[in-house]
Design an enzyme around this catalytic site. Structure first.
Site, PDB file in Angstrom:
ATOM      1  CG  PHE A 110      -0.591   0.852   2.382  1.00  0.00           C
ATOM      2  CD1 PHE A 110       0.263   0.553   3.138  1.00  0.00           C
ATOM      3  CD2 PHE A 110      -1.266   2.307   2.550  1.00  0.00           C
ATOM      4  CE1 PHE A 110       0.459   1.260   4.369  1.00  0.00           C
ATOM      5  CE2 PHE A 110      -0.926   2.865   3.506  1.00  0.00           C
ATOM      6  CZ  PHE A 110       0.137   2.506   4.509  1.00  0.00           C
ATOM      7  CE  LYS A 111       5.095   1.650   4.871  1.00  0.00           C
ATOM      8  NZ  LYS A 111       4.488   0.369   5.222  1.00  0.00           N
ATOM      9  CG  ASP A 112       3.727   0.543  -4.482  1.00  0.00           C
ATOM     10  OD1 ASP A 112       5.097   0.912  -4.202  1.00  0.00           O
ATOM     11  OD2 ASP A 112       3.394  -0.496  -4.752  1.00  0.00           O
ATOM     12  CG  LEU A 115       6.501   5.846  -0.882  1.00  0.00           C
ATOM     13  CD1 LEU A 115       7.197   4.737  -0.065  1.00  0.00           C
ATOM     14  CD2 LEU A 115       7.334   7.315  -0.384  1.00  0.00           C
TER      15      LEU A 115
END
Ligand SMILES: *Cc1c(COP(=O)(O)O)cnc(C)c1O
Length: 465
Positions: A110-112, A115
């Site tokens: 989910f950090k995509d 980021l």
């Protein structure tokens, strides 16, 4: 839009400066001076927008005149073109529950979502205003690959990511070291993740070095990351409400550094009709204890099956504290000073009531994680990753809750295999990684070794220091 620090020691700055600053120069976290409001008419009008169009509408008031609308449209388009699902964050039905899949980005985590956006914002601002950025970070696995994917190939940006040699999973290591773009520098250190963090902290504290080499961080305290995460709360509401402003939604959020769920809290403050926000923690349950009436006191960090949530003191919690104490930086400073002095934070009875009104919380053990993966698979044929399983388990009596899915299960196939005896099939971005070419240097776990490596790399690259 102007941005302020939770600790009150930063002169108000615009969006561009807030993003480039990252952590406030006074050690606090940046927040918008006012929270833009979304009314019933906008909720209705925006409820059938796709993710990208919705992102433009939601972000514009926060960005202000820092980025013209047409440029923001293009920037958001670039950020989410790397996602493998046309809906970006699809909402899927799993039995009676709904799961919001946040793992369709280039590293399957989910950090995509945040980021990919942050990388494009950095590149846009540097191209416009000039300058360079050398990102430095330490990772235990997940964040490093998402950060690298966010800036690979971008002009004026280099990234140096430290990971503990031999101590991250082979897939996670390859997700980082198979990225061969010239601006990506993987460093394996002969030490632990804590050594990596200590080295990075030390280099950031060397203010001369930090300024001379334009060092920046990409950790979860950057305001732009929170901003990108607000979007999918509105998106999920749009899919479920069909535009009815009376429809109220609830979310279960696997929580580590509190960035994800803080975005949900802010969405609610903006006017999204949110009923409950459930903080789902693993065995590292300081937040669950606090919300359910116990003390806010940090203990030792325990390793669990959901390693991205193995955190005791959540860095983004300070953003919530700011609102809890009535947007008073002096009160935030007093709470933090007391925490520092006594190891425990005390809030008033009235604040406790506010806290319990804002959040529910539940902690989940490793055994419960495995049980949940097994149950969901046996009943519905859907494979949860161990982080998502924390949220689904915490919300098991709340069929109305939308559970945020924070990683693709194939990233955590050891836990999946333990639970159900098979592995989740990898998505395209995780296939063939072990056969690809890699690039990485191995260094001693010392500040001197890493400082020297950064110096010589930048000298050889011809970037002016
Ligand atoms: C980072 C992460 C989390 C925790 O999110 P926070 O914003 O730090 O609370 C949960 N699950 C996965 C897979 C993550 O990578």
């Amino acid at each position: 839009m102007q941005y302020l620090s939770t600790r009150g020691g930063v002169k108000p700055v615009g969006f561009s400066a807030a993003v480039m600053m990252g952590l406030g120069t006074d050690g606090g976290l940046l927040l918008p001076a006012t929270v833009p409001q979304v009314g019933p008419a906008e909720l209705r009008d925006w409820s059938d927008l796709g993710f990208r169009d919705l992102a433009v509408e939601l972000m514009l008031p926060f960005v202000g005149d820092a980025i013209p609308r047409a440029d923001l449209v293009a920037l958001i388009g670039r950020s989410y073109a790397t996602f493998s699902h046309q809906e970006i964050t699809p909402l899927v039905q799993v039995g009676g529950q709904r799961v919001l899949e946040l793992f369709q980005g280039p590293t399957a985590a989910f950090k995509d979502v945040a980021l990919q956006f942050l990388g494009n914002v950095f590149a846009y601002l540097l191209a416009r205003d000039g300058g360079r950025l050398n990102i430095l970070g330490a990772t235990s696995g997940d964040t490093g690959s998402a950060a690298i994917a966010g800036v690979r190939g971008k002009d004026r940006i280099r990234i140096f990511i430290l990971h503990p040699a031999g101590r991250v999973s082979p897939i996670q290591e390859r997700q980082m070291t198979t990225v061969l773009d010239a601006n990506v520098h993987n460093i394996a250190i002969r030490g632990t993740f804590d050594d990596g963090q200590r080295i990075v902290k030390g280099l950031f504290n060397d203010l001369h070095f930090k300024q001379q080499y334009h060092l920046g961080a990409i950790n979860s305290i950057n305001w732009a990351r929170i901003l990108a995460q607000i979007v999918y709360y509105f998106y999920a509401w749009g899919r479920m409400s069909r535009g009815d402003p009376g429809f109220r939604i609830s979310f279960a959020v696997p929580t580590g550094n509190f960035g994800d769920i803080f975005a949900g809290y802010l969405a609610k403050r903006m006017g999204l009709p949110v009923d409950r926000l459930l903080i789902a923690t693993n065995r590292n349950d300081i937040l669950t204890r606090f919300v359910t009436g116990g003390p806010y006191a940090a203990g030792e960090v325990h390793s669990t099956l959901s390693p991205a949530m193995d955190i005791q003191v959540a860095s983004n919690f300070e953003r919530y504290l700011y609102f809890l104490v009535g947007e008073d930086p002096a009160a935030v400073r007093a709470l933090l000073a007391a925490l520092d002095r006594t190891g425990c934070m005390q809030v008033t009875a009235e604040q406790r009531i506010t806290l319990a009104g804002d959040f529910d919380a539940a902690a989940v053990s490793d055994a419960q994680i495995l049980d949940q993966i097994r149950e969901t698979y046996e009943r519905h044929g859907y494979i949860l990753d161990p982080h998502t399983a924390v949220g689904v388990q915490a919300a098991r009596h709340r069929a109305d809750m939308v559970c945020l899915a924070t990683a693709h299960p194939a990233k955590f196939n050891d836990a999946v295999h333990r639970a159900i005896g098979i592995q989740a099939p990898p998505p395209p971005c995780l296939r063939g990684l072990l056969e690809k070419e890699t690039r990485c240097v191995l260094l001693d776990a010392t500040e001197e070794a890493v400082r020297g490596h950064i110096r010589s790399t930048l000298a050889a690259s011809g970037d002016r220091p």
